[in-house]
Enzyme design. Structure first.
Site, mmCIF file in Angstrom:
data_model
loop_
_atom_site.group_PDB
_atom_site.id
_atom_site.type_symbol
_atom_site.label_atom_id
_atom_site.label_comp_id
_atom_site.label_asym_id
_atom_site.label_seq_id
_atom_site.Cartn_x
_atom_site.Cartn_y
_atom_site.Cartn_z
ATOM 1 N N ARG A 205 -1.037 -3.378 -18.824
ATOM 2 C CA ARG A 205 -2.385 -2.798 -18.958
ATOM 3 C C ARG A 205 -2.564 -1.734 -17.898
ATOM 4 O O ARG A 205 -2.714 -2.027 -16.712
ATOM 5 C CB ARG A 205 -3.442 -3.895 -18.778
ATOM 6 C CG ARG A 205 -4.887 -3.393 -18.740
ATOM 7 C CD ARG A 205 -5.836 -4.517 -19.014
ATOM 8 N NE ARG A 205 -5.470 -5.129 -20.272
ATOM 9 C CZ ARG A 205 -5.800 -4.646 -21.484
ATOM 10 N NH1 ARG A 205 -6.564 -3.585 -21.589
ATOM 11 N NH2 ARG A 205 -5.384 -5.235 -22.570
ATOM 12 N N ASP B 278 -5.985 13.026 -25.591
ATOM 13 C CA ASP B 278 -6.067 11.634 -25.166
ATOM 14 C C ASP B 278 -5.303 10.815 -26.202
ATOM 15 O O ASP B 278 -5.808 10.506 -27.278
ATOM 16 C CB ASP B 278 -7.528 11.186 -25.072
ATOM 17 C CG ASP B 278 -7.644 9.724 -24.617
ATOM 18 O OD1 ASP B 278 -6.612 9.034 -24.561
ATOM 19 O OD2 ASP B 278 -8.784 9.292 -24.336
ATOM 20 N N GLU C 280 -0.491 4.725 -0.759
ATOM 21 C CA GLU C 280 -1.277 5.933 -1.065
ATOM 22 C C GLU C 280 -0.401 7.165 -0.898
ATOM 23 O O GLU C 280 0.351 7.274 0.073
ATOM 24 C CB GLU C 280 -2.488 6.012 -0.132
ATOM 25 C CG GLU C 280 -3.601 5.063 -0.539
ATOM 26 C CD GLU C 280 -4.780 5.130 0.424
ATOM 27 O OE1 GLU C 280 -4.697 5.803 1.458
ATOM 28 O OE2 GLU C 280 -5.790 4.465 0.122
ATOM 29 N N LYS D 17 -1.179 -0.198 -25.322
ATOM 30 C CA LYS D 17 -1.503 -0.268 -26.756
ATOM 31 C C LYS D 17 -0.184 -0.284 -27.547
ATOM 32 O O LYS D 17 0.659 -1.111 -27.232
ATOM 33 C CB LYS D 17 -2.483 0.844 -27.106
ATOM 34 C CG LYS D 17 -3.818 0.636 -26.335
ATOM 35 C CD LYS D 17 -4.896 1.651 -26.599
ATOM 36 C CE LYS D 17 -6.112 1.343 -25.712
ATOM 37 N NZ LYS D 17 -7.163 2.375 -25.781
ATOM 38 N N THR E 125 -2.861 5.327 -22.409
ATOM 39 C CA THR E 125 -2.774 3.977 -21.882
ATOM 40 C C THR E 125 -1.343 3.512 -22.104
ATOM 41 O O THR E 125 -0.631 4.044 -22.959
ATOM 42 C CB THR E 125 -3.711 3.007 -22.624
ATOM 43 O OG1 THR E 125 -3.391 3.047 -24.015
ATOM 44 C CG2 THR E 125 -5.184 3.398 -22.450
ATOM 45 N N TYR F 22 0.845 -1.196 0.000
ATOM 46 C CA TYR F 22 0.000 0.000 0.000
ATOM 47 C C TYR F 22 0.871 1.233 0.000
ATOM 48 O O TYR F 22 1.783 1.349 0.805
ATOM 49 C CB TYR F 22 -0.932 0.016 1.218
ATOM 50 C CG TYR F 22 -2.364 -0.070 0.754
ATOM 51 C CD1 TYR F 22 -2.918 0.965 0.002
ATOM 52 C CD2 TYR F 22 -3.132 -1.195 0.998
ATOM 53 C CE1 TYR F 22 -4.203 0.865 -0.481
ATOM 54 C CE2 TYR F 22 -4.420 -1.296 0.514
ATOM 55 C CZ TYR F 22 -4.954 -0.258 -0.224
ATOM 56 O OH TYR F 22 -6.217 -0.358 -0.720
HETATM 57 C C1 LIG Z 1 -8.279 2.679 -24.991
HETATM 58 C C2 LIG Z 1 -8.683 4.072 -24.805
HETATM 59 C C3 LIG Z 1 -9.037 4.591 -23.545
HETATM 60 C C4 LIG Z 1 -9.311 3.729 -22.349
HETATM 61 O O1 LIG Z 1 -8.321 2.955 -21.863
HETATM 62 P P1 LIG Z 1 -8.676 1.810 -20.804
HETATM 63 O O2 LIG Z 1 -7.324 1.429 -20.304
HETATM 64 O O3 LIG Z 1 -9.397 0.737 -21.547
HETATM 65 O O4 LIG Z 1 -9.519 2.415 -19.742
HETATM 66 C C5 LIG Z 1 -9.265 5.950 -23.432
HETATM 67 N N1 LIG Z 1 -9.192 6.749 -24.498
HETATM 68 C C6 LIG Z 1 -8.897 6.289 -25.720
HETATM 69 C C7 LIG Z 1 -8.836 7.244 -26.853
HETATM 70 C C8 LIG Z 1 -8.655 4.938 -25.922
HETATM 71 O O5 LIG Z 1 -8.404 4.487 -27.147
#
Ligand SMILES: *Cc1c(COP(=O)(O)O)cnc(C)c1O
Length: 426
Positions: free
Chosen positions: A241, A206, A62, A235, A232, A60
């Protein structure tokens, strides 16, 4: 082989829980025996997976390095500090927060930091390439905030920048958001920055999908332009993940507070260690070459599918993914997904711009090259894959035992044998 720490011990798991142990093996076999063309997936390295399967999961912690709400954090502090420093260095960012549990969690923090319920955000519409967390009605983002959406131009099928400008000036959003899950083209970050400055908005990118290409310096970075960039790590980037964000120094304290304690509890220290490993991998020349290869492969795959009548929207791609319109071959997205799957090709149905079908049927497929490129495949293999997809989608029947599925699967097997995922040690 003995492990120097109490971490992954497959044999002990197999003894105690053969059901789950068997699932772990079956999943590796599934990956090894098919073509993974899901644009949001990749094959993370044994080093990343080793960090994930470690005792850091127990701690933990935090708070942030050096200011925790728990004792005993001095060791895990070192992991998080390394992850932060490596992220800042990799992306040339003022500040990094490596605690978000996922892309969606990182996005929540942006809403938490800059918006009050009812405030307006301008982002891309989901059916045009955006993401659930960009203000759709089924997500917290659309339930608690006023979301206004831009789309793509009917002719170019790329972002309709004139519409972005018109909506920004009309609705005066607190935050303007660029990025999405099915955008094959580069985004004009400079345009968004200027527009945000003009109306006094925060500019958020994003970069969940394409941050790996930025890390490999294969496409321009949003970091110099955006107030905050969320992403993320699983990807194209090819880490565990999870999620992360980088931002300008002036927003650092606000975003840190929004990640913890506003949106999350304790950070996952094993995942943070795995992110640190991944950021180190991404700084290597091999990874830079990988990022370039991912794009070259995506371009070849898009071109080859297009030559067979499976038209790439926007005419192609600048990134790791392409979106294809199946109306020319008279198959739906859902039909194509099932037919490909029966032949060992994993891809997903996807709405195309102005799609006449419902989202769960869709007129398109989305294909991406991160995983097959990790396996070492190149442009020649992309030509073969396009043929296999075309055969499966236009002649297949969704039955794994049919002659046509078996014929395509033989081609898939050949590629998998030549370019194995997670190759077994010789
Ligand atoms: C994949 C994705 C997310 C979300 O990611 P998670 O790890 O699945 O929560 C957010 N924004 C975009 C543009 C994505 O492609």
């Amino acid at each position: 082989m003995s492990t120097p720490f109490y971490g992954s011990d497959y044999e002990a798991l197999e003894q105690f829980d053969p059901e789950i142990a068997g699932i772990l093996v079956d999943e590796v076999d599934r990956i090894r025996s098919g073509l993974q063309l899901i644009a949001s997936e990749n094959l993370s390295s044994p080093a990343v997976i080793t960090a994930l399967g470690s005792t850091l999961t127990n701690k933990y912690a935090e708070g942030y390095p050096g200011r925790r709400y728990y004792g005993g954090c001095s060791v895990v502090d070192r992991a998080e500090s390394l992850a932060i420093e490596r992220a800042k260095e990799l992306f040339g960012a003022d500040h990094a927060n490596v605690q978000p549990h996922s892309g969606a969690s990182a996005n929540q923090a942006v809403y938490g930091a800059f918006m009050q319920p009812g405030d307006t955000i301008l982002g891309m519409a989901l059916p045009m390439g955006g993401h659930l967390t960009h203000g759709t009605k089924v997500s917290f983002s659309g339930k608690w905030f006023n979301a206004v959406h831009y789309g793509v131009d009917k002719q170019t099928e790329d972002i309709d920048y004139a519409e972005v400008e018109r909506l920004a000036k009309e609705h005066k959003p607190k935050v303007i958001l660029a990025g999405g899950s099915a955008i094959p083209r580069l985004i004009d970050f400079e345009f968004f920055r200027k527009l945000a400055d003009e109306i006094g908005a925060i500019f958020w990118v994003d970069a969940a999908h394409f941050i790996g290409l930025v890390a490999g310096k294969a496409i321009p970075s949003p970091v110099p332009y955006a107030d905050v960039v969320t992403f993320t790590t699983h990807k194209v980037l090819r880490g565990p993940r999870s999620g992360a964000l980088v931002c300008k120094e002036e927003h650092a304290a606000k975003l840190d507070k929004a990640v913890f304690p506003m949106m999350q509890g304790g950070p996952q220290m094993h995942t943070i260690a795995a992110k640190a490993v991944n950021f180190k991998e991404c700084a290597s020349p091999e990874y830079a070459q990988y990022a370039k290869d991912v794009i070259a492969n995506a371009q070849q795959l898009a071109t080859s599918l297009g030559e067979k009548g499976i038209r790439p929207t926007t005419g192609g791609t600048d990134t790791h993914l392409s979106l294809h319109d199946l109306q020319g071959v008279g198959v739906t997205g859902a039909g194509a997904e099932a037919r490909a799957d029966a032949a060992g090709i994993v891809l997903n149905k996807n709405a195309i711009p102005f799609d006449p079908q419902k989202p769960n049927v869709a007129s398109g497929i989305r294909v991406g090259t991160p995983s097959v490129t990790t396996q070492g495949m190149g442009v020649e293999q992309m030509k073969t894959i396009a043929e296999l997809i075309h055969t499966a989608v236009t002649q297949g029947d969704g039955d794994p035992d049919s002659a046509i599925s078996k014929q395509v699967r033989a081609g898939v097997d050949e590629l998998c044998k030549q370019f194995p995922a997670y190759p077994r040690p010789a």
